[in-house]
Scaffold this motif. Structure first.
Motif, short mmCIF file in Angstrom:
data_model
loop_
_atom_site.label_atom_id
_atom_site.label_comp_id
_atom_site.label_asym_id
_atom_site.label_seq_id
_atom_site.Cartn_x
_atom_site.Cartn_y
_atom_site.Cartn_z
N PHE A 120 0.83 -1.19 0.00
CA PHE A 120 0.00 0.00 0.00
C PHE A 120 0.87 1.26 0.00
O PHE A 120 1.87 1.34 0.73
CB PHE A 120 -0.91 0.03 1.22
N LEU A 125 -3.64 4.55 2.39
CA LEU A 125 -3.84 4.02 3.73
C LEU A 125 -5.21 4.34 4.29
O LEU A 125 -5.61 3.78 5.31
CB LEU A 125 -2.75 4.57 4.67
N PRO A 178 -6.33 -1.67 3.90
CA PRO A 178 -4.97 -1.56 4.46
C PRO A 178 -4.78 -2.34 5.75
O PRO A 178 -3.67 -2.76 6.05
CB PRO A 178 -4.81 -0.05 4.68
N GLU A 184 1.14 -3.83 5.96
CA GLU A 184 0.52 -3.14 4.84
C GLU A 184 1.00 -3.68 3.50
O GLU A 184 1.15 -2.95 2.52
CB GLU A 184 0.78 -1.63 4.93
#
Length: 303
Positions: A120, A125, A178, A184
């Motif tokens: 990500f 996010l 996320p 992530e």
């Protein structure tokens, strides 16, 4: 040094004269993990594959001291006394990183599963992303979204153990938030099946009966093996709606529903009062004619 380059290594092994009773066992030893597979690979009791390829899963978070050597060891063994010829090679996986709004094409077979990594970005996010897998063939496959943590389940019998899975023929789409992974990051795993039992939702009971009796022809609704087992897939990651974009239309919809409810409620009250007023009856007393009065009967007049 391949640990430091943040790339993945793919091991491809081939043994033309290996048998199911006396297979070759290929074991790759890393610093914190071991990956092993057999040649030939017997999938679902249908096909025997003498060429197998697996993508290794290095520990990227590992920070060994200067005294710990970085290594990758590959062992090949067999219980048979007969010598077996085999070929084995290690390659870097090209285009392993998925990038937003960019497509990656790959050819996958039942014995050569593949997976790719996505991280990500800072601007993502606050909202999810949409992972799309498109193919031009009807070959049955399973798409899995897993955390980028070893081990990666990329085989038909363990792909359902972790992550989000979806069977597909020509299109699969999975939304990933996320918060799905702690770091992530996640991987998109593609596993192709030699039969259509998964896409036809025939269940594991039929699969177990096929494995126990691979030569039986009395099994009902027995799926046919697929002759075109090579499946070309195109994987892409697209930005989806953020949480704010979700909340704003939701609040507008809820507000409109509340306004409609209030208008209907007020209208119902007004109509009810009007309806009740229509039934109000006023009584007015009028004197009766003499003949009726003498009889002692009074007749009220209604208005």
């Amino acid at each position: 040094q391949w640990y430091q380059r943040r790339v993945r290594v793919r091991i491809t092994a081939k043994a033309a004269n290996a048998t199911v009773r006396n297979p070759l066992i290929v074991t790759t030893r890393q610093i914190l993990g071991v990956t092993s597979f057999t040649i030939p690979l017997n999938d679902e009791g249908y096909q025997i594959y003498n060429r197998v390829a697996r993508t290794l899963c290095p520990q990227w978070n590992l920070k060994p001291s200067s005294n710990v050597p970085l290594f990758l060891a590959v062992d090949v063994s067999s219980s048979d006394n007969v010598q077996r010829e085999f070929q084995i090679r290690a390659d870097y996986v090209e285009n392993f990183e998925l990038v937003e709004d960019q497509k990656i094409s790959a050819n996958v077979t039942p014995s050569t599963p593949m997976y790719f990594r996505y991280k990500f970005g800072e601007h993502q996010l606050n909202g999810p992303v949409l992972v799309k897998v498109v193919s031009d063939t009807n070959t049955c496959a399973t798409i899995s979204i897993q955390q980028d943590v070893c081990p990666i389940h990329d085989l038909m019998y363990d792909i359902e153990y972790d992550g989000i899975i979806q069977s597909m023929t020509q299109l699969a789409a999975i939304t990933v938030t996320p918060g799905f992974s702690v770091n992530e990051e996640f991987v998109v795993v593609v596993v192709v099946h030699p039969t259509d039992y998964t896409c036809q939702h025939l269940g594991h009971e039929l699969l177990d009966s096929i494995r126990l009796n691979p030569n039986s022809t009395n099994t009902p609704d027995r799926p046919s093996p697929l002759f075109n087992e090579v499946k070309n897939v195109i994987i892409s990651v697209e930005s989806s709606m953020t949480y704010r974009e979700y909340i704003f239309p939701t609040l507008i919809t809820v507000g409109l529903l509340l306004i409609i409810y209030l208008l209907a409620y007020v209208g119902t009250i007004l109509e009810t009062e009007k309806f009740i007023r229509g039934f109000n009856i006023e009584f007015e007393y009028n004197p009766m004619p003499e003949q009726d009065t003498e009889a002692g009967v009074s007749n009220p007049t209604l208005r």
